[in-house]
Motif scaffolding. Structure first.
Motif, PDB file in Angstrom:
ATOM      1  N   TYR A   1       0.830  -0.913   0.091  1.00 11.69           N
ATOM      2  CA  TYR A   1       0.289  -0.669   0.176  1.00 11.69           C
ATOM      3  C   TYR A   1       1.031   1.186   0.209  1.00 11.69           C
ATOM      4  O   TYR A   1       0.724   2.342  -0.905  1.00 11.69           O
ATOM      5  CB  TYR A   1      -0.861  -0.324   1.566  1.00 11.69           C
ATOM      6  CG  TYR A   1      -1.686   1.087   1.389  1.00 11.69           C
ATOM      7  CD1 TYR A   1      -2.763   0.809   0.026  1.00 11.69           C
ATOM      8  CD2 TYR A   1      -1.284   2.351   2.007  1.00 11.69           C
ATOM      9  CE1 TYR A   1      -4.382   2.109   0.313  1.00 11.69           C
ATOM     10  CE2 TYR A   1      -2.639   3.374   1.852  1.00 11.69           C
ATOM     11  CZ  TYR A   1      -4.038   3.374   1.462  1.00 11.69           C
ATOM     12  OH  TYR A   1      -4.748   4.361   1.274  1.00 11.69           O
ATOM     13  N   GLN A   2       1.817   0.964   0.644  1.00 13.66           N
ATOM     14  CA  GLN A   2       2.768   2.552   0.371  1.00 13.66           C
ATOM     15  C   GLN A   2       3.495   2.446  -0.750  1.00 13.66           C
ATOM     16  O   GLN A   2       3.432   3.526  -1.317  1.00 13.66           O
ATOM     17  CB  GLN A   2       3.749   1.777   1.838  1.00 13.66           C
ATOM     18  CG  GLN A   2       3.263   1.948   3.336  1.00 13.66           C
ATOM     19  CD  GLN A   2       2.406   3.499   4.013  1.00 13.66           C
ATOM     20  OE1 GLN A   2       3.229   4.513   3.399  1.00 13.66           O
ATOM     21  NE2 GLN A   2       1.343   2.550   4.164  1.00 13.66           N
ATOM     22  N   GLN A   3       4.073   1.231  -1.127  1.00 11.21           N
ATOM     23  CA  GLN A   3       4.591   1.648  -2.311  1.00 11.21           C
ATOM     24  C   GLN A   3       3.816   1.936  -3.657  1.00 11.21           C
ATOM     25  O   GLN A   3       3.862   2.274  -4.800  1.00 11.21           O
ATOM     26  CB  GLN A   3       5.688  -0.487  -2.929  1.00 11.21           C
ATOM     27  CG  GLN A   3       6.465  -0.136  -2.269  1.00 11.21           C
ATOM     28  CD  GLN A   3       7.335  -1.664  -2.154  1.00 11.21           C
ATOM     29  OE1 GLN A   3       6.398  -1.966  -2.392  1.00 11.21           O
ATOM     30  NE2 GLN A   3       8.595  -1.470  -1.804  1.00 11.21           N
ATOM     31  N   GLN A   4       2.884   0.984  -3.617  1.00 12.19           N
ATOM     32  CA  GLN A   4       1.038   1.079  -4.515  1.00 12.19           C
ATOM     33  C   GLN A   4       0.419   0.768  -4.115  1.00 12.19           C
ATOM     34  O   GLN A   4      -0.618  -0.045  -4.054  1.00 12.19           O
ATOM     35  CB  GLN A   4       1.881   0.747  -5.980  1.00 12.19           C
ATOM     36  CG  GLN A   4       1.450   0.550  -6.680  1.00 12.19           C
ATOM     37  CD  GLN A   4       1.664  -0.337  -8.232  1.00 12.19           C
ATOM     38  OE1 GLN A   4       2.415  -1.445  -7.731  1.00 12.19           O
ATOM     39  NE2 GLN A   4       1.940  -0.247  -9.507  1.00 12.19           N
ATOM     40  N   PRO A   5      -0.489   1.921  -3.651  1.00 12.39           N
ATOM     41  CA  PRO A   5      -2.329   1.303  -3.000  1.00 12.39           C
ATOM     42  C   PRO A   5      -3.259   1.179  -4.575  1.00 12.39           C
ATOM     43  O   PRO A   5      -3.953   1.991  -4.444  1.00 12.39           O
ATOM     44  CB  PRO A   5      -2.489   2.995  -3.080  1.00 12.39           C
ATOM     45  CG  PRO A   5      -1.379   4.150  -2.868  1.00 12.39           C
ATOM     46  CD  PRO A   5      -0.621   3.565  -3.692  1.00 12.39           C
TER      47      PRO A   5
END
Length: 169
Positions: free
Chosen positions: A39-43
């Motif tokens: 989620y932090q990298q690519q939500p």
């Protein structure tokens, strides 16, 4: 540059596969950590849906209502989003909204299944008698969809939801 992007996407795909394995095997803490990192990298939509389901497992589905509503606003054609949002509403005791959203999920699912079944029938090599409208369901397909729906409605958590709705109304 493209090679770096491809490597990064490959790493994200491996992390997603691992997170899904944790989720399906019931390792909720490991799954939640893995999905939080994703989620932090690519939500993405998929990550949000998994995190919302994990929150529901620990009876905290209401934490994801806003994100699920925003997701449906952007992508209103994903039946699973409606179902997961409805479960979050249910946990938050917003029963009229839950019932309405379950109804929408069922409508989208039936529409999707009907279109998929029609496409499969139309692409088969078996001769088909064309009707006036090629998008109408045959009685066999309608029966199949009805049986699928009824078997889904027999699940214990859905029966509990129906009792709550009927008793509160």
């Amino acid at each position: 540059m493209q090679k770096d992007t491809a490597i990064k996407q490959s790493q994200l795909n491996r992390k997603m596969t691992q997170a899904i394995e944790y989720f399906t095997s019931g390792q909720d803490q490991a799954a939640e950590q893995a999905f939080q990192q994703l989620y932090q990298q690519q939500p993405t939509q998929q990550v949000i849906l998994y995190l919302a389901q994990l929150a529901q497992r620990r009876q905290a589905g209401s934490e994801w209502i806003e994100q699920l509503e925003a997701l449906l606003h952007k992508h209103p054609d994903v039946p699973d989003s409606y179902y997961i949002l409805a479960r979050s509403y249910q946990q938050n005791r917003q029963l009229p909204l839950a019932a309405q959203t379950f109804y929408q999920a069922l409508g989208w699912r039936l529409q999707h299944d009907a279109l998929t079944n029609i496409a499969a029938v139309q692409s088969s090599e078996v001769p088909i008698h064309e009707s006036a409208s090629s998008t109408k369901l045959t009685p066999e397909h309608a029966l199949h969809l009805l049986l699928q729906t009824l078997s889904s409605l027999k699940r214990p958590d859905f029966m509990l939801f129906l009792r709550l709705v009927l008793c509160s109304g």
